[in-house]
Scaffold this motif. Structure first.
Motif, short mmCIF file in Angstrom:
data_model
loop_
_atom_site.label_atom_id
_atom_site.label_comp_id
_atom_site.label_asym_id
_atom_site.label_seq_id
_atom_site.Cartn_x
_atom_site.Cartn_y
_atom_site.Cartn_z
N ILE A 195 11.09 -31.35 -61.01
CA ILE A 195 12.52 -31.45 -61.29
C ILE A 195 12.82 -32.77 -62.04
CG2 ILE A 195 13.55 -32.68 -59.30
CD1 ILE A 195 15.21 -30.02 -58.91
N LYS A 196 11.88 -33.70 -61.93
CA LYS A 196 11.94 -34.97 -62.67
C LYS A 196 12.18 -34.73 -64.18
CE LYS A 196 8.80 -38.97 -62.83
NZ LYS A 196 8.52 -39.36 -64.18
N VAL A 239 12.56 -36.22 -53.79
CA VAL A 239 13.68 -36.06 -54.73
C VAL A 239 14.00 -37.40 -55.39
CG1 VAL A 239 16.15 -35.54 -54.93
CG2 VAL A 239 14.67 -34.06 -53.54
N ALA A 240 14.02 -38.46 -54.58
CA ALA A 240 14.32 -39.79 -55.13
C ALA A 240 13.27 -40.17 -56.17
CB ALA A 240 14.37 -40.82 -54.00
N LYS A 241 12.01 -39.91 -55.84
CA LYS A 241 10.93 -40.25 -56.79
C LYS A 241 11.05 -39.46 -58.07
CE LYS A 241 7.43 -42.23 -53.81
NZ LYS A 241 6.36 -41.96 -52.86
N ALA A 242 11.67 -38.29 -57.98
CA ALA A 242 11.90 -37.48 -59.19
C ALA A 242 13.12 -37.97 -59.96
CB ALA A 242 12.05 -36.01 -58.81
N GLY A 243 13.78 -39.02 -59.45
CA GLY A 243 14.88 -39.63 -60.19
C GLY A 243 16.20 -38.89 -60.08
N LYS A 244 16.35 -38.05 -59.06
CA LYS A 244 17.61 -37.31 -58.88
C LYS A 244 18.35 -37.86 -57.65
CE LYS A 244 16.32 -34.55 -62.20
NZ LYS A 244 16.94 -34.58 -63.52
N HIS A 245 19.69 -37.80 -57.71
CA HIS A 245 20.47 -38.20 -56.54
C HIS A 245 20.16 -37.25 -55.38
CE1 HIS A 245 22.72 -41.05 -58.82
NE2 HIS A 245 23.26 -40.14 -59.61
N VAL A 246 20.25 -37.80 -54.16
CA VAL A 246 19.96 -37.00 -52.96
C VAL A 246 21.26 -36.77 -52.19
CG1 VAL A 246 18.72 -36.93 -50.76
CG2 VAL A 246 17.66 -38.05 -52.76
N ILE A 247 21.57 -35.52 -51.92
CA ILE A 247 22.60 -35.17 -50.94
C ILE A 247 21.83 -34.51 -49.80
CG2 ILE A 247 24.72 -33.88 -50.47
CD1 ILE A 247 25.20 -33.80 -53.54
N CYS A 248 22.02 -35.00 -48.58
CA CYS A 248 21.21 -34.48 -47.48
C CYS A 248 22.11 -34.04 -46.34
CB CYS A 248 20.27 -35.59 -47.00
SG CYS A 248 19.14 -35.02 -45.72
N GLU A 249 21.74 -32.91 -45.75
CA GLU A 249 22.53 -32.43 -44.61
C GLU A 249 22.36 -33.35 -43.40
OE1 GLU A 249 24.89 -30.90 -43.27
OE2 GLU A 249 25.46 -30.36 -45.28
#
Ligand code: NAD
Length: 394
Positions: free
Chosen positions: A123-124, A148-158
């Protein structure tokens, strides 16, 4: 006109924030000679103007969200996002190919934006995704968020953000290292009647707050589900439903607790195995001297009630945290903010946070998630030891 669902004062604030964010962004685009064409996306990718929100040539981009874990709550989020003005489902991550196919067709997500748990690091290189919304069993959140963070995307987590404070801190560190934001799916932080009580408390309508009561529970069914498996859930009712009382105590009282006491009872040790709590009662003490008394359970139905009293008034919400409509009253009368799907409000507001740098009335960042995890750790420690646990404020 302010959005009808926000209390007037906060709607004004939000509008002002949006306006100033919009102006600065437009100015930046103009300065770069780009305002009329391509639009900037938060990850530095250049978004196709066809992604822009609104049919009237509005160049604001929508937050493009990949949903991870296509289970029951993700289905609710995906449906609610169909009504969002600022966010849309742009990617899917699942271990079940048939779900990817079915959801992809239903929500218009092309095959190139569909991933499984083995390959989602790719996804990066996907310019169509701004953020990944993790909606999987609790114990998976930490590792998935770090990827997800390593892929450079913002994280929204439940919620719960992770299964203990250490794991929560790992997530915060990974997002900071990667330069991405971490948000937690605290949908009540955008719910209009809840915000109205918070506005009244800030305005001093209740006087000094003295006491909060939070009752959160339901009778859980299938004994084989992941929620009753310590390895996937990280605990029991407290992780799943009791966290609403913990978080609610904090946003209703407006302080973070400095001590915790707790007691656990178990009527069915076969269903609720070692490390999976059935019923926990806990008490919180706040720096002002206010106290909270809360119940978290997987063994009783119809428990969804907040009550708070201060020197000059009270607030009562029931239901307090269900999908709504949230109902309640204060010493001044019935709460009457209009209902909207919580997940629609949440995702539009989260788009404002991630795209425009807006500040929500009640935080939803990783630090907010971590505060609840520290309290959960302390509650379990209090249950195990029978002793009061001190918490450092903040
Ligand atoms: P669910 O069981 O309905 O869905 C979980 C999804 O994760 C499924 O699609 C499942 O296939 C997938 N999954 C991936 N790896 C898995 C594994 N190793 N084992 C089991 N499932 C796996 O659960 P849910 O109710 O959607 O809950 C998911 C998360 O959302 C939880 O963290 C829960 O606390 C949270 N949640 C939040 C709310 C809210 O109101 N904010 C409501 C419900 C659930």
């Amino acid at each position: 006109m302010p959005p009808p669902f926000l209390p007037v004062a906060e709607a004004k604030e939000t509008k002002m924030e949006n306006q100033s964010a919009g102006i600065s962004r437009r100015r930046m685009l103009q300065a770069m000679g780009l305002a009329a064409g391509a639009a900037w996306s938060p990850m530095g990718a250049w978004a196709d103007p066809s992604d822009s929100a609104g049919a009237g040539g509005n160049q604001e981009t929508k937050l493009r969200v990949a949903l991870m874990g296509l289970g029951s709550y993700a289905a609710r989020v995906a449906e609610a996002m169909q009504s969002c003005k600022r966010a849309r489902v742009a990617g899917l991550i699942s271990g079940t190919p048939s779900k990817l196919q079915e959801w992809g067709t239903k929500f218009g997500v092309p095959e190139k934006n569909r991933y499984d748990y083995g390959n989602f690091d790719r996804i990066k290189d996907d310019p169509d995704i701004d953020a990944v919304y993790i909606i999987t069993p609790n114990a998976l959140h930490r590792d998935q968020a770090i990827r997800v963070a390593k892929a450079g995307k913002h994280v929204i987590c439940e919620k719960p953000m992770a299964v203990n404070a250490k794991e929560g801190q790992d997530m915060i560190d990974a997002c900071a290292d990667a330069g991405v934001k971490l948000l937690v799916g605290y949908r009540m932080h955008f719910e209009p009647n809840t915000l109205e009580v918070i506005r009244m408390r800030k305005a001093g309508d209740f006087g000094n707050i003295l006491f909060f009561q939070g009752l959160c529970g339901f009778r859980i069914g299938d004994p084989n589900q992941w929620r009753l498996d310590k390895a996937l859930a990280g605990g029991g009712s407290l992780m799943d439903i009791g966290i609403y009382a913990i978080n609610g105590a904090r946003y209703m009282v407006g302080e973070d607790p400095v001590w915790v006491t707790a007691q656990q009872t178990k009527t069915d040790p076969i269903k609720f195995k070692e490390g999976v709590d059935e019923t926990v009662q806990f008490q919180l003490g706040f720096p002002s001297g206010a106290v909270a008394s809360c119940l978290s359970t997987y063994q009783m139905n119809h428990l969804d009630r907040f009550f708070m009293t201060g020197e000059q008034g009270f607030a009562e919400l029931q239901p307090a945290t269900g999908y709504g409509p949230i109902q309640g009253r204060t010493h001044k009368g019935e709460l009457a903010q209009p209902h909207a799907m919580h997940q629609t409000l949440q995702m539009d507001e989260m788009a404002g946070i991630l795209l425009d740098g807006n500040t929500p009335v009640v935080p939803v960042d990783g630090e907010e998630g971590l505060k609840d995890l520290k309290i959960i750790d302390a509650i379990y420690a209090a249950c195990d030891t029978g002793r009061r646990q001190e918490l450092r404020p903040g």
